[in-house]
Write an enzyme that holds these catalytic residues in place. Structure first.
Site, PDB file in Angstrom:
ATOM      1  N   ARG A 108       4.052   9.856   5.683  1.00  0.00           N
ATOM      2  CA  ARG A 108       3.726   9.030   4.505  1.00  0.00           C
ATOM      3  C   ARG A 108       3.810   7.579   4.961  1.00  0.00           C
ATOM      4  O   ARG A 108       4.853   7.124   5.427  1.00  0.00           O
ATOM      5  CB  ARG A 108       4.700   9.288   3.353  1.00  0.00           C
ATOM      6  CG  ARG A 108       4.549   8.253   2.239  1.00  0.00           C
ATOM      7  CD  ARG A 108       5.277   8.602   0.979  1.00  0.00           C
ATOM      8  NE  ARG A 108       4.583   9.642   0.255  1.00  0.00           N
ATOM      9  CZ  ARG A 108       4.769   9.894  -1.046  1.00  0.00           C
ATOM     10  NH1 ARG A 108       5.621   9.182  -1.752  1.00  0.00           N
ATOM     11  NH2 ARG A 108       4.104  10.856  -1.650  1.00  0.00           N
ATOM     12  N   HIS A 135      -4.359  10.679  -1.037  1.00  0.00           N
ATOM     13  CA  HIS A 135      -3.175  11.529  -1.272  1.00  0.00           C
ATOM     14  C   HIS A 135      -3.666  12.978  -1.451  1.00  0.00           C
ATOM     15  O   HIS A 135      -3.551  13.563  -2.532  1.00  0.00           O
ATOM     16  CB  HIS A 135      -2.443  11.027  -2.520  1.00  0.00           C
ATOM     17  CG  HIS A 135      -1.042  11.532  -2.667  1.00  0.00           C
ATOM     18  ND1 HIS A 135      -0.419  12.333  -1.732  1.00  0.00           N
ATOM     19  CD2 HIS A 135      -0.134  11.353  -3.668  1.00  0.00           C
ATOM     20  CE1 HIS A 135       0.812  12.607  -2.150  1.00  0.00           C
ATOM     21  NE2 HIS A 135       1.006  12.032  -3.314  1.00  0.00           N
ATOM     22  N   CYS A 265       0.418  12.335 -11.310  1.00  0.00           N
ATOM     23  CA  CYS A 265       1.087  12.774 -10.080  1.00  0.00           C
ATOM     24  C   CYS A 265       2.579  12.495 -10.114  1.00  0.00           C
ATOM     25  O   CYS A 265       3.337  13.129  -9.396  1.00  0.00           O
ATOM     26  CB  CYS A 265       0.438  12.120  -8.861  1.00  0.00           C
ATOM     27  SG  CYS A 265       0.656  10.324  -8.807  1.00  0.00           S
ATOM     28  N   ARG A 293       3.380  21.272  -6.430  1.00  0.00           N
ATOM     29  CA  ARG A 293       3.415  20.617  -5.117  1.00  0.00           C
ATOM     30  C   ARG A 293       3.973  21.593  -4.073  1.00  0.00           C
ATOM     31  O   ARG A 293       3.499  21.642  -2.943  1.00  0.00           O
ATOM     32  CB  ARG A 293       4.266  19.333  -5.153  1.00  0.00           C
ATOM     33  CG  ARG A 293       3.710  18.206  -6.027  1.00  0.00           C
ATOM     34  CD  ARG A 293       2.374  17.659  -5.529  1.00  0.00           C
ATOM     35  NE  ARG A 293       2.379  17.223  -4.150  1.00  0.00           N
ATOM     36  CZ  ARG A 293       2.823  16.051  -3.711  1.00  0.00           C
ATOM     37  NH1 ARG A 293       3.296  15.160  -4.563  1.00  0.00           N
ATOM     38  NH2 ARG A 293       2.779  15.732  -2.416  1.00  0.00           N
TER      39      ARG A 293
HETATM   40  N1   CP Z   1       3.492  12.456  -6.543  1.00  0.00           N
HETATM   41  C1   CP Z   1       4.194  12.149  -5.442  1.00  0.00           C
HETATM   42  O1   CP Z   1       3.672  12.089  -4.326  1.00  0.00           O
HETATM   43  O2   CP Z   1       5.513  11.917  -5.676  1.00  0.00           O
HETATM   44  P1   CP Z   1       6.568  11.304  -4.646  1.00  0.00           P
HETATM   45  O3   CP Z   1       6.165   9.874  -4.414  1.00  0.00           O
HETATM   46  O4   CP Z   1       7.879  11.422  -5.375  1.00  0.00           O
HETATM   47  O5   CP Z   1       6.529  12.092  -3.376  1.00  0.00           O
HETATM   48  N1  NVA Z   2      -0.548   5.663  -6.299  1.00  0.00           N
HETATM   49  C1  NVA Z   2       0.869   5.896  -6.151  1.00  0.00           C
HETATM   50  C2  NVA Z   2       1.144   7.356  -5.969  1.00  0.00           C
HETATM   51  C3  NVA Z   2       2.595   7.708  -5.850  1.00  0.00           C
HETATM   52  C4  NVA Z   2       2.837   9.171  -5.636  1.00  0.00           C
HETATM   53  C5  NVA Z   2       1.381   5.094  -4.967  1.00  0.00           C
HETATM   54  O1  NVA Z   2       0.699   5.035  -3.927  1.00  0.00           O
HETATM   55  O2  NVA Z   2       2.441   4.488  -5.087  1.00  0.00           O
END
Ligand code: CP
Ligand code: NVA
Length: 308
Positions: A108, A135, A265, A293
């Site tokens: 990430r 994502h 999400c 998830r």
């Molecule tokens: N939706 C999602 O990716 O959540 P987190 O940022 O908690 O991993």
């Molecule tokens: N768009 C958001 C998604 C978090 C899961 C971000 O990138 O922060």
């Protein structure tokens, strides 16, 4: 060929369908088991996933960890700031080392080029756990949730409200692969990636940018939003003001179909992009979406290991 999952297109339409079928089938088979108990067939027994986080996460880290346990394997979680990557060791060298120690790597990060660089130098599968661009793992869970709530994907009308961000890019990508349509309700100046839109359109999806939030949501089967300020972005008053008309509240939700689903999400910013009445209301399937998830990650991992 090592299978990387940097975007949904890396799998393609056929494999994405197989991934969704696998997620739904395996979820049903293990219903009622304690969450940490391995599936009877333990298909990834002995395998280790290394997860590297350069940004915060709750769902992604827990779901991948539990997914590996349920598949019979295990996971190692690295916070980039406490690793040598955080002190300047290159992504290429990190890829080489983690490839010797783990069987797959999840990253990430901010710049999508970093996950591509990792994949170029890794000899094991690399999975995108969110970048500023996309994502994809989230959207597999979203698609699973919509199917499970009785809506086969082809031909559905999805409405997106708010910021043109990474989650939207992956939804648009899914539209092309699964042949559903997306009306994008995003204020001018906050548009999503034109490349994803062009590719989805070329694949036959009807993807339109609609500035009027009511027009975006009118008659929609699925209504989706996300935070107005993604990780790494500045909390600008100007942006929040531009987003305000796109808040998903009961009045806006009432313009969608009576049986429309609401997706997010998470994490949600209650009172900003969505109100309590919607996220806690009858259309909301966000907790199923969050649970999914786990099931989605398992199917993505099995695809990466050539099992799907
Ligand atoms: N939706 C999602 O990716 O959540 P987190 O940022 O908690 O991993
Ligand atoms: N768009 C958001 C998604 C978090 C899961 C971000 O990138 O922060």
């Amino acid at each position: 060929m090592t299978r990387h999952f940097l975007n949904l297109a890396d799998a393609g339409a056929e494999a994405l369908k197989a991934i969704l079928d696998d997620a739904i089938a395996r979820k049903a088979v293990r219903k009622g088991l304690p969450k940490g108990q391995a599936d009877a067939d333990a298909p990834l027994a002995g395998r280790v996933l290394a997860m590297v986080f350069e940004k915060n996460s709750t769902r992604t880290r827990v779901s991948f960890d539990i997914a590996m346990r349920q598949l019979g394997g295990s996971a190692v979680i690295l916070e980039a700031g406490t690793t040598q990557l955080g002190r300047g060791e290159t992504i290429a060298d990190t890829a080489r080392v983690l490839s010797r120690m783990a069987d797959a790597i999840m990253l990430r990060t901010d710049d999508h080029a970093k996950v591509e660089e990792l994949a170029r130098h890794a000899t094991v599968p690399v999975i995108n756990g969110l970048t500023d661009l996309s994502h994809p793992c989230q959207i597999v869970a979203d698609l699973e949730t919509v199917i499970e709530h009785g809506k086969p994907l082809a031909g559905l009308e999805w409405a997106w409200l708010g910021d043109g961000n990474n989650v939207l890019n992956s939804i648009v990508e899914a539209a092309g692969l699964c042949r559903f349509n997306v009306r994008i309700g995003v204020p001018e100046g906050y548009d999503s990636d034109p490349g994803f839109i062009a590719r989805a359109r070329a694949a036959g999806a009807n993807v339109t940018v609609v500035r009027d939030p009511v027009a975006a949501v009118a008659g929609a089967d699925v209504v989706v939003t996300d935070t107005w300020v993604s990780m790494g972005q500045a909390h600008a008053e100007e942006k929040l003001a531009a987003m305000a008309p796109y808040q998903v509240n009961p009045a806006l939700m009432a313009k969608a179909r009576a049986d429309a689903l609401f997706l997010h999400c998470l994490p949600a910013h209650r009172g900003e992009e969505v109100t309590d009445a919607v996220i806690d209301g009858p259309a909301s399937v966000v907790w199923d979406e969050a649970e999914n998830r786990i099931h989605a990650q398992k199917a993505i991992l099995r695809w990466a290991f050539g099992q799907v």
